[in-house]
Write a protein that holds these residues in place. Structure first.
Motif, PDB file in Angstrom:
ATOM      1  N   MET A 175       0.863  -1.183   0.000  1.00 48.73           N
ATOM      2  CA  MET A 175       0.000   0.000   0.000  1.00 48.73           C
ATOM      3  C   MET A 175       0.899   1.232   0.000  1.00 48.73           C
ATOM      4  O   MET A 175       1.533   1.519   1.012  1.00 48.73           O
ATOM      5  CB  MET A 175      -0.923  -0.033   1.221  1.00 48.73           C
ATOM      6  CG  MET A 175      -1.749  -1.337   1.253  1.00 48.73           C
ATOM      7  SD  MET A 175      -2.880  -1.486   2.672  1.00 48.73           S
ATOM      8  CE  MET A 175      -4.277  -0.547   2.046  1.00 48.73           C
ATOM      9  N   ILE A 176       0.895   1.943  -1.130  1.00 45.72           N
ATOM     10  CA  ILE A 176       1.861   3.026  -1.296  1.00 45.72           C
ATOM     11  C   ILE A 176       1.179   4.343  -1.712  1.00 45.72           C
ATOM     12  O   ILE A 176       0.078   4.340  -2.254  1.00 45.72           O
ATOM     13  CB  ILE A 176       2.915   2.652  -2.366  1.00 45.72           C
ATOM     14  CG1 ILE A 176       2.232   2.304  -3.709  1.00 45.72           C
ATOM     15  CG2 ILE A 176       3.796   1.501  -1.935  1.00 45.72           C
ATOM     16  CD1 ILE A 176       1.955   3.428  -4.625  1.00 45.72           C
ATOM     17  N   ALA A 177       1.897   5.454  -1.469  1.00 40.60           N
ATOM     18  CA  ALA A 177       1.480   6.769  -1.976  1.00 40.60           C
ATOM     19  C   ALA A 177       2.457   7.180  -3.069  1.00 40.60           C
ATOM     20  O   ALA A 177       3.621   6.760  -3.070  1.00 40.60           O
ATOM     21  CB  ALA A 177       1.511   7.803  -0.850  1.00 40.60           C
ATOM     22  N   GLY A 232      -2.640   7.333  -4.084  1.00 45.39           N
ATOM     23  CA  GLY A 232      -2.030   6.089  -3.636  1.00 45.39           C
ATOM     24  C   GLY A 232      -2.635   4.886  -4.305  1.00 45.39           C
ATOM     25  O   GLY A 232      -3.521   5.010  -5.158  1.00 45.39           O
ATOM     26  N   ALA A 233      -2.122   3.722  -3.941  1.00 42.78           N
ATOM     27  CA  ALA A 233      -2.615   2.481  -4.543  1.00 42.78           C
ATOM     28  C   ALA A 233      -2.292   1.304  -3.647  1.00 42.78           C
ATOM     29  O   ALA A 233      -1.274   1.297  -2.952  1.00 42.78           O
ATOM     30  CB  ALA A 233      -1.977   2.242  -5.912  1.00 42.78           C
ATOM     31  N   THR A 234      -3.181   0.322  -3.670  1.00 46.84           N
ATOM     32  CA  THR A 234      -2.854  -1.025  -3.223  1.00 46.84           C
ATOM     33  C   THR A 234      -2.397  -1.776  -4.457  1.00 46.84           C
ATOM     34  O   THR A 234      -3.133  -1.833  -5.447  1.00 46.84           O
ATOM     35  CB  THR A 234      -4.101  -1.735  -2.651  1.00 46.84           C
ATOM     36  OG1 THR A 234      -4.669  -0.934  -1.624  1.00 46.84           O
ATOM     37  CG2 THR A 234      -3.739  -3.106  -2.117  1.00 46.84           C
ATOM     38  N   ASP A 239       6.757  -0.948   0.946  1.00 50.72           N
ATOM     39  CA  ASP A 239       5.429  -1.019   1.554  1.00 50.72           C
ATOM     40  C   ASP A 239       5.237   0.129   2.554  1.00 50.72           C
ATOM     41  O   ASP A 239       6.168   0.534   3.239  1.00 50.72           O
ATOM     42  CB  ASP A 239       5.277  -2.374   2.264  1.00 50.72           C
ATOM     43  CG  ASP A 239       3.811  -2.743   2.484  1.00 50.72           C
ATOM     44  OD1 ASP A 239       2.918  -2.054   1.959  1.00 50.72           O
ATOM     45  OD2 ASP A 239       3.583  -3.744   3.178  1.00 50.72           O
ATOM     46  N   TYR A 240       4.011   0.631   2.636  1.00 47.68           N
ATOM     47  CA  TYR A 240       3.673   1.718   3.561  1.00 47.68           C
ATOM     48  C   TYR A 240       4.623   2.898   3.408  1.00 47.68           C
ATOM     49  O   TYR A 240       5.132   3.432   4.388  1.00 47.68           O
ATOM     50  CB  TYR A 240       3.672   1.238   5.018  1.00 47.68           C
ATOM     51  CG  TYR A 240       2.515   0.337   5.338  1.00 47.68           C
ATOM     52  CD1 TYR A 240       1.204   0.823   5.285  1.00 47.68           C
ATOM     53  CD2 TYR A 240       2.708  -0.992   5.690  1.00 47.68           C
ATOM     54  CE1 TYR A 240       0.131  -0.015   5.576  1.00 47.68           C
ATOM     55  CE2 TYR A 240       1.639  -1.827   5.986  1.00 47.68           C
ATOM     56  CZ  TYR A 240       0.354  -1.324   5.931  1.00 47.68           C
ATOM     57  OH  TYR A 240      -0.698  -2.139   6.213  1.00 47.68           O
ATOM     58  N   SER A 241       4.885   3.273   2.150  1.00 44.29           N
ATOM     59  CA  SER A 241       5.757   4.427   1.945  1.00 44.29           C
ATOM     60  C   SER A 241       5.199   5.325   0.852  1.00 44.29           C
ATOM     61  O   SER A 241       4.263   4.966   0.138  1.00 44.29           O
ATOM     62  CB  SER A 241       7.177   3.967   1.558  1.00 44.29           C
ATOM     63  OG  SER A 241       7.249   3.630   0.184  1.00 44.29           O
ATOM     64  N   ASN A 242       5.808   6.532   0.766  1.00 41.83           N
ATOM     65  CA  ASN A 242       5.517   7.468  -0.310  1.00 41.83           C
ATOM     66  C   ASN A 242       6.629   7.289  -1.340  1.00 41.83           C
ATOM     67  O   ASN A 242       7.784   7.678  -1.086  1.00 41.83           O
ATOM     68  CB  ASN A 242       5.502   8.904   0.242  1.00 41.83           C
ATOM     69  CG  ASN A 242       5.239   9.933  -0.835  1.00 41.83           C
ATOM     70  OD1 ASN A 242       5.105   9.582  -2.011  1.00 41.83           O
ATOM     71  ND2 ASN A 242       5.167  11.210  -0.427  1.00 41.83           N
TER      72      ASN A 242
END
Lengths: 133, 133, 133, 133, 133, 133
Positions: E11-13, E29-31, E67-70
């Protein structure tokens, strides 16, 4: 009413007793894709129903008791036909206990009802839903 | 509450009456992926809600009445807009009758409610749910 | 290049030999959702690659040899680790023979290659692809 | 009871406040696959619950307010943890208003309840259901 | 040819540069549902292409880097439009290296080609496939 | 090799000629869930294979020629059995022309091959793949 659902899966062997089951009386197996749906009327101050990471951890812990096993040899399931609908009920009981015991935090204790849905194939699935108390 | 769901599909032609339907007023068609969900408060002594094989057989028997047909020419559907929601209701009626008549065994007679869900495309579906009586 | 794919599923028990397999060394099971993809450079004069109904019938016939069974006790699989990738190869061999023997009609004999894909869970699957000769 | 469901999706960035969220405290994002389920006891004389095309148009209009945005900078969501369950509630409010205001026609005004389900990944989703009033 | 596929998600931005991107120029963002497909001409003596558990562990390790990042702030992706097709290529590079370095065992070193497929929504996905060398 | 896939669907009526088709000789219909996969060896300087929004627009434009229609009455399909595999070929031709004509931009002209996959039901689908030239 809010709901939050997390998924996992187990791979088990078993056999059924009774002529109605036809070829499924033989030892065979199944992948159960498991969906645990938590329901509650309110979210907490963080806007959470239950913590997703915690919900996945506890669902996994519960599933470990049956994953990669032959259900015919599980003492907790002795003499029972482990149909998909029964296994939904069985796992519901274990995950409900985890909610009641606080293993899913305050959110878990506030769950109004819990639904366990098990997909046995692309064309058949079963569920059990009830309160956690 | 327990549920058991079995799936099948039908491929039909039809057209709609009314300006609201735009291009769907022309003769066109659909694949309906059909999910029949049986609900009951209890399982039988075999831990079954209804027999999956029997449920699939009776769902197929019911679907045969409309599969590979032009719904516009079905006497039972004459003068009706066969929307997805209406077809869910229509098939619910046929499968409910099968439950009441004992064609799904004792389990079928004990079904509290039945839900028919029809997926018309990856982005739209409809359902009808009600008791079998 | 054209392709046509038909689907079915089997429910089997098995166990693996080798420390690498961890808990999967225990007797457990799986639902394999099976996708059989036929590939050919041309369609026949009816615009068919192979007849879908015939393809589903022959895939089912092939799967009957292992469905609702314990693979550990299948003579044809004796001493083999029945991993998902191996089972894709095994079923590929059986369905290829059906093509060669004419059980899928002239279309089946004209198949250039055949791919068998088996989904063991929502998060893992395997395939084997090769010519039917 | 009848239901009609239409689907769409949004792609958003956001971050969470609170140690419980672990790595999700960092700016990240999600695709939310959105399912809007309208429920009603009756169909209209055209056999429609709500017009599918209109339902998709209004769902899109509602989603445009958040699609391709950073939820952390949305005034309407200031200071709120935009969890999946909260976003289901938020979008429920916007689409309920569209029903009440007549933007989904007479069918929309007759909707008994509306459920918004948002899938954040293949293994987790959340929903909010309530009346449109 | 054999294949084995394992799945995970991130899951990212991010944001895009260029008028062609329209609203996607804004931070959103997107999964990404990620499928890693390993291909090889042979299985090992255990009938494995690569160990599924090891493949999932190494895929997760690779995905942890984003993951879990911009993505706009990732040094390794500086000045690059992180389209879905580019991210498939980027992750392919990381997982190929894991294969070459032996982190997926002997099976990983024997992989002929690797395909990374990233689903950004229910209606769009992209992939990159190439050898691991 | 890179790929980018976009999805849409059509709802059509048709009938088949030839005893092999059994009940499908009657006028019936189908929802075809359509996946258009573009393949290319390189991305452009924006890291795009083809623009997703443009790809969806052109796929829709192509599908409009057959959507909500009776294929038996389409002049372009006169006297042809409109099997799923044939329709994949037919739509491939239309979308290839759009690529060649520049309607998908420079990216479209650089497409090495195009695959059209049509899902006719949850258990059967077909495809055609070839160069756009």
């Amino acid at each position: 009413m809010y709901s939050l659902t997390v998924c996992d899966h187990i791979m088990i062997a078993h056999s059924f007793h009774g002529e109605e089951f036809g070829p499924a009386q033989r030892l065979h197996g199944a992948t159960y894709a498991v969906e645990a749906e938590f329901r509650a009327a309110k979210l907490d101050h963080m806007q959470l129903l239950v913590d997703i990471a915690l919900a996945k951890t506890e669902l996994r812990r519960v599933l470990e008791t049956v994953d990669y096993s032959n259900l015919d040899e599980q003492p907790a399931l002795a003499g029972v036909n482990t149909t998909t609908e029964y296994m939904a009920f069985h796992i519901h009981g274990l995950l409900s206990a985890a909610c009641r015991d606080g293993r899913l935090g305050a959110g878990g204790r506030a769950v109004a009802s819990l639904k366990l849905l098990l997909r046995e194939s692309p064309s058949a699935w079963a569920s059990y839903e009830g309160p956690i108390a």
